[in-house]
Scaffold this active site. Structure first.
Site, PDB file in Angstrom:
ATOM      1  N   CYS A   4     -53.296 -19.288   9.844  1.00 25.95           N
ATOM      2  CA  CYS A   4     -53.648 -20.442  10.694  1.00 25.95           C
ATOM      3  C   CYS A   4     -53.686 -21.721   9.869  1.00 25.95           C
ATOM      4  CB  CYS A   4     -55.010 -20.226  11.348  1.00 25.95           C
ATOM      5  SG  CYS A   4     -55.071 -18.758  12.394  1.00 25.95           S
TER       6      CYS A   4
ATOM      7  N   ASP B 276     -44.881 -34.203  34.213  1.00 25.48           N
ATOM      8  CA  ASP B 276     -45.375 -33.878  35.566  1.00 25.48           C
ATOM      9  C   ASP B 276     -46.526 -32.883  35.522  1.00 25.48           C
ATOM     10  OD1 ASP B 276     -44.031 -31.640  34.710  1.00 25.48           O
ATOM     11  OD2 ASP B 276     -42.660 -31.503  36.416  1.00 25.48           O
TER      12      ASP B 276
END
Ligand code: BEZ
Length: 221
Positions: free
Chosen positions: A46, A139
């Site tokens: 990570c 959108d």
């Protein structure tokens, strides 16, 4: 089954982050968005991934994509770990990462969006978040999702590449072939007739001859 499908409106969730409380749609404004989760703060893969994401922030910005990370740790942990990520990148530890990290410490979003990895658990046996990538359009609908297990780090060049394809195919009636990169030839969509294709692509439509005799494999610059 919790989760989110291509074309769904991405939930307008509220969350605590390293940059304060956000509402997701307000955070995105009119931009594209990429939400990427990771299993746990202070873990090796990570750290390399968020380091790379931070170094590529300018590339995401150029494409008008707002970045946001997520894991099931607290804001306090995220802020502490950010210092390690900056240091790993050769930056001052106190620098602010170029994107917020969501603290999903109750796993509410992880459950709602289907992000938990049943094979990776914390010390109490509770599942951690997988390495999800969600790309959201202006959108607010989901345009792409990719899911990696905790043990496989992502390739952020590939994430930029798919964003280039998503943004191109949102504008032009083309599809991008295998291993496509910006500047390469594209494919004319199969549902476009020969006449329409000629009008749409003045730089030319180049069909490839195939044993079937069908002219479905059509390139355009
Ligand atoms: C890592 O980031 O290195 C990692 C985190 C959880 C499970 C496996 C690897």
């Amino acid at each position: 089954m919790p989760g989110i499908l291509l074309g769904d409106v991405f939930p307008n969730f509220e969350a605590n982050t390293t940059l304060g409380k956000i509402k997701f749609h307000d955070y995105l404004e009119d931009s594209w968005g990429v939400l990427f989760s990771h299993p746990k703060d202070f873990t090796p893969v990570c750290t390399t991934e968020l380091g790379r994401a931070a170094r590529l922030a300018g590339e995401f910005q150029k494409r008008n994509v707002k970045m946001i990370a997520l894991s099931i740790d607290s804001v306090e942990d995220h802020l502490g770990w950010s210092k390690d990520i900056n240091f790993y990148n050769g930056e001052p530890a106190s620098a602010t990462l170029p994107f917020p990290i969501i603290a999903d410490d109750k796993r509410e979003l992880a459950i709602q969006l289907g992000m938990l990895d049943p094979d990776e658990r914390d010390k109490d046996g509770i599942p951690l978040t997988a390495r999800c990538v969600f790309v959201v359009g202006p959108d607010k609908r989901l345009k792409l999702s990719i899911l990696y297990p905790a043990t496989t780090g992502r390739n952020f060049d590939e994430i930029l590449r798919v964003i280039d394809s998503l943004q191109l195919t949102a504008q032009k009636r083309v599809a991008t072939p295998v291993d496509w990169k910006p500047g390469d030839r594209c494919m004319v969509l199969p549902n476009i007739s020969e006449e329409e294709a000629k009008a749409l692509f003045p730089d030319g439509v180049f069909p490839k001859d195939l044993p079937s005799g069908k002219k479905y494999l059509r390139y355009t610059p």
